[in-house]
Design an enzyme around this catalytic site. Structure first.
Site, PDB file in Angstrom:
ATOM      1  CD  GLU A   1      26.498  22.792  10.194  1.00  0.00           C
ATOM      2  OE1 GLU A   1      26.749  23.935  10.636  1.00  0.00           O
ATOM      3  OE2 GLU A   1      27.048  22.305   9.186  1.00  0.00           O
TER       4      GLU A   1
ATOM      5  CG  ASN B   1      24.653  24.419  16.853  1.00  0.00           C
ATOM      6  OD1 ASN B   1      23.823  25.249  17.213  1.00  0.00           O
ATOM      7  ND2 ASN B   1      25.720  24.729  16.115  1.00  0.00           N
TER       8      ASN B   1
ATOM      9  CG  HIS C   1      24.773  30.785   9.819  1.00  0.00           C
ATOM     10  ND1 HIS C   1      25.750  31.688  10.167  1.00  0.00           N
ATOM     11  CD2 HIS C   1      25.119  29.616  10.435  1.00  0.00           C
ATOM     12  CE1 HIS C   1      26.649  31.100  10.935  1.00  0.00           C
ATOM     13  NE2 HIS C   1      26.297  29.846  11.124  1.00  0.00           N
TER      14      HIS C   1
ATOM     15  CD  GLU D   1      27.197  27.934  14.210  1.00  0.00           C
ATOM     16  OE1 GLU D   1      27.416  26.833  14.716  1.00  0.00           O
ATOM     17  OE2 GLU D   1      27.370  28.186  12.991  1.00  0.00           O
TER      18      GLU D   1
ATOM     19  CG  ASP E   1      26.283  35.013  10.103  1.00  0.00           C
ATOM     20  OD1 ASP E   1      27.457  34.601  10.102  1.00  0.00           O
ATOM     21  OD2 ASP E   1      25.327  34.381   9.603  1.00  0.00           O
TER      22      ASP E   1
HETATM   23  O1  G3I Z   1      43.802  27.244   9.704  1.00  0.00           O
HETATM   24  C1  G3I Z   1      43.948  27.259   8.287  1.00  0.00           C
HETATM   25  C2  G3I Z   1      45.189  28.061   7.925  1.00  0.00           C
HETATM   26  O2  G3I Z   1      46.335  27.330   8.415  1.00  0.00           O
HETATM   27  C3  G3I Z   1      45.272  28.197   6.424  1.00  0.00           C
HETATM   28  O3  G3I Z   1      46.398  29.024   6.096  1.00  0.00           O
HETATM   29  C4  G3I Z   1      43.972  28.893   5.943  1.00  0.00           C
HETATM   30  C5  G3I Z   1      43.994  29.076   4.438  1.00  0.00           C
HETATM   31  O4  G3I Z   1      43.252  28.141   3.789  1.00  0.00           O
HETATM   32  O5  G3I Z   1      42.835  28.066   6.298  1.00  0.00           O
HETATM   33  C6  G3I Z   1      42.728  27.972   7.710  1.00  0.00           C
HETATM   34  O6  G3I Z   1      41.660  27.171   7.998  1.00  0.00           O
HETATM   35  C7  G3I Z   1      40.394  27.839   7.789  1.00  0.00           C
HETATM   36  C8  G3I Z   1      39.651  27.834   9.138  1.00  0.00           C
HETATM   37  O7  G3I Z   1      38.317  28.370   8.949  1.00  0.00           O
HETATM   38  C9  G3I Z   1      40.364  28.684  10.153  1.00  0.00           C
HETATM   39  O8  G3I Z   1      40.386  30.012   9.758  1.00  0.00           O
HETATM   40  C10 G3I Z   1      39.619  26.991   6.799  1.00  0.00           C
HETATM   41  O9  G3I Z   1      40.249  27.097   5.521  1.00  0.00           O
HETATM   42  C11 G3I Z   1      38.182  27.526   6.691  1.00  0.00           C
HETATM   43  O10 G3I Z   1      37.400  26.639   5.891  1.00  0.00           O
HETATM   44  C12 G3I Z   1      37.552  27.569   8.095  1.00  0.00           C
HETATM   45  O11 G3I Z   1      36.289  28.138   7.932  1.00  0.00           O
HETATM   46  C13 G3I Z   1      35.451  27.940   9.068  1.00  0.00           C
HETATM   47  C14 G3I Z   1      34.253  27.080   8.638  1.00  0.00           C
HETATM   48  O12 G3I Z   1      33.354  26.955   9.758  1.00  0.00           O
HETATM   49  C15 G3I Z   1      34.705  25.698   8.202  1.00  0.00           C
HETATM   50  O13 G3I Z   1      33.639  24.896   7.988  1.00  0.00           O
HETATM   51  C16 G3I Z   1      34.929  29.322   9.493  1.00  0.00           C
HETATM   52  O14 G3I Z   1      36.012  30.110   9.988  1.00  0.00           O
HETATM   53  C17 G3I Z   1      33.860  29.180  10.579  1.00  0.00           C
HETATM   54  O15 G3I Z   1      33.255  30.431  10.826  1.00  0.00           O
HETATM   55  C18 G3I Z   1      32.785  28.196  10.114  1.00  0.00           C
HETATM   56  O16 G3I Z   1      31.861  28.017  11.173  1.00  0.00           O
HETATM   57  C19 G3I Z   1      30.762  27.126  10.938  1.00  0.00           C
HETATM   58  C20 G3I Z   1      30.393  26.488  12.268  1.00  0.00           C
HETATM   59  O17 G3I Z   1      31.507  25.838  12.818  1.00  0.00           O
HETATM   60  C21 G3I Z   1      29.246  25.540  12.087  1.00  0.00           C
HETATM   61  N1  G3I Z   1      28.111  26.174  11.422  1.00  0.00           N
HETATM   62  C22 G3I Z   1      28.384  26.912  10.206  1.00  0.00           C
HETATM   63  C23 G3I Z   1      29.537  27.887  10.425  1.00  0.00           C
HETATM   64  C24 G3I Z   1      29.809  28.661   9.155  1.00  0.00           C
HETATM   65  O18 G3I Z   1      30.251  27.784   8.149  1.00  0.00           O
END
Ligand code: G3I
Length: 396
Positions: free
Chosen positions: A169, A215, A257, A288, A290
């Site tokens: 990105e 990617n 997506h 990725e 969905d």
């Molecule tokens: O690990 C912390 C945890 O300790 C805390 O309690 C919790 C509550 O806020 O947050 C947890 O971190 C979260 C992390 O996922 C792990 O679950 C973050 O807040 C959350 O923002 C993060 O979201 C991820 C997101 O990327 C972040 O940008 C999504 O799971 C993940 O599916 C998403 O994946 C991205 C790809 O990497 C790149 N392309 C887009 C895709 C969707 O956004």
């Protein structure tokens, strides 16, 4: 809730058809519809994958998650635990365990691993972004830190990663400011866009055998053909320039997506884009996928008149991407970004208006229309139904 009851009822119909295969005999040839996505994909050497939430994988109270990951998928991607903030939460100290657990799980289940992600502007550790913001880390040191991180991570997983998302990105969107497409984000701001070529060269030096991918999202099809507003054209021109400069890029990852509320694309448009990237000598992959839908009041109330069109539209879009991938033999893998609505990033990210229903299994691990249509595409594609892939060799 009405929605859950409706989904449960319709899922029973589908579930009976989806249980993994019974042994084939002359009198009882295997019914392909009984086979898993991974088995049907590998008939075309096509790897079908999923993002894996390591907390869900480790959750003994949710055994269906782990069982479905190993049964249905021949490649896995870490949803979060290979990202910089997870791997190097404090400078120079690495937290390998969750990622190593995924590597071990994949080995036990004979799955290939897509590495996600070496360089991205999101999910960076605070020590890094604070250091740059307060000036204690200057550009020269930042470049060295990036080199050290890529080298350390790629060497740690050397020989265990099939495809790396080296850079993710890096290109803006038409709705960004300025609207004219450009290199965006933390790394471009602080190092200039030269960091992209550097990252590929450092990754190649650390693992000569891994396929190195760029990617991005919203690159499923070409638009105007003008790189000023057509992101796919911008990425195409970027890849062409990297190859001209001898940068060891091997492939393009199209995230996929999508939302059923948007126009999206037909199979020919997507196949044309894959063909153009293959024309540069690059492999492609959907990384990725969905297909989310707006969770209107009617959907949330379980109104099938609202739900059915969305589930069918979602299935249709999954099918467009998968058929295009099947048709292009340089498309090496098709990964969904989570396979069950029980563990999907969509509802936590898209809240206003709320969106969901994005994956191929519902919250009760019952296969949805999208799962069935993916199977049908894998079964009925190509001469007589098999289209072998063309292997990609890592560029030197
Ligand atoms: O690990 C912390 C945890 O300790 C805390 O309690 C919790 C509550 O806020 O947050 C947890 O971190 C979260 C992390 O996922 C792990 O679950 C973050 O807040 C959350 O923002 C993060 O979201 C991820 C997101 O990327 C972040 O940008 C999504 O799971 C993940 O599916 C998403 O994946 C991205 C790809 O990497 C790149 N392309 C887009 C895709 C969707 O956004």
């Amino acid at each position: 809730m009405k929605l859950k009851r409706w989904l449960a009822a319709s899922a029973v119909v589908l579930a009976t058809a989806a249980v993994a295969g019974t042994p084939a005999t002359a009198s009882h040839p295997v019914d392909p519809a009984q086979q898993s996505l991974r088995t049907l994909g590998l008939r075309h050497d096509l790897y079908i994958g999923t993002a894996v939430d390591m907390a869900a994988l480790a959750d003994t109270a949710d055994p269906q998650y782990r069982a479905t990951v190993s049964r249905e998928f021949s490649t896995v991607t870490a949803e979060n635990v290979m990202k910089w903030e997870s791997l190097e939460p404090t400078r120079g100290t690495y937290n390998w365990a969750p990622a190593d657990e995924l590597i071990a799980f994949a080995k036990r289940n004979n799955q290939r691993v897509r590495g996600h992600v070496l360089v991205w502007q999101n999910q960076l550790p605070a020590w890094l972004t604070d250091g740059v913001n307060d000036g204690s880390i200057d550009a020269a040191e930042l470049r060295q830190i990036l080199r050290d991180h890529i080298t350390t991570v790629v060497k740690h997983f050397k020989g265990k990663i099939w495809q790396w998302d080296v850079v993710n990105e890096a290109v803006s969107d038409p709705w960004d400011s300025p609207p004219t497409l450009h290199y965006k984000g933390f790394w471009a701001e602080h190092l200039g866009d030269g960091y992209i070529a550097d990252a590929f060269r450092w990754a190649r030096a650390a693992d000569p055998g891994a396929l190195l991918f760029y990617n991005d999202y919203n690159i499923e099809a070409f638009g105007s053909g003008d790189p000023a507003d057509d992101k796919t054209q911008f990425v195409f021109d970027m890849a062409k320039a990297l190859l001209r400069d001898g940068v060891p890029i091997d492939g393009i990852g199209s995230q996929g997506h999508l939302g059923t509320q948007y126009g999206n694309y037909d199979t020919f448009q997507v196949a044309a884009a894959l063909k153009r990237f293959a024309g540069l000598g690059l492999a492609t992959a959907f990384t990725e996928v969905d297909v989310r839908s707006q969770m209107t009041a009617g959907v949330q109330a379980g109104d099938s008149n609202e739900i059915n069109p969305r589930l069918q539209a979602s299935a249709g879009n999954y099918s467009v991407l998968l058929r295009a991938c099947l048709a292009d033999r340089h498309c090496l893998s098709f990964t969904v970004w989570g396979f069950t609505d029980k563990h999907s990033w969509v509802p936590t990210w898209f809240t206003d208006p709320p969106e969901g229903l994005a994956t191929i299994y519902d919250e009760n691990y019952q296969p949805k229309r999208a799962y069935q249509e993916m199977k049908a595409d894998l079964i009925y594609s190509g001469r007589p139904y098999v289209l072998p892939r063309i292997p990609q060799k890592p560029r030197r």
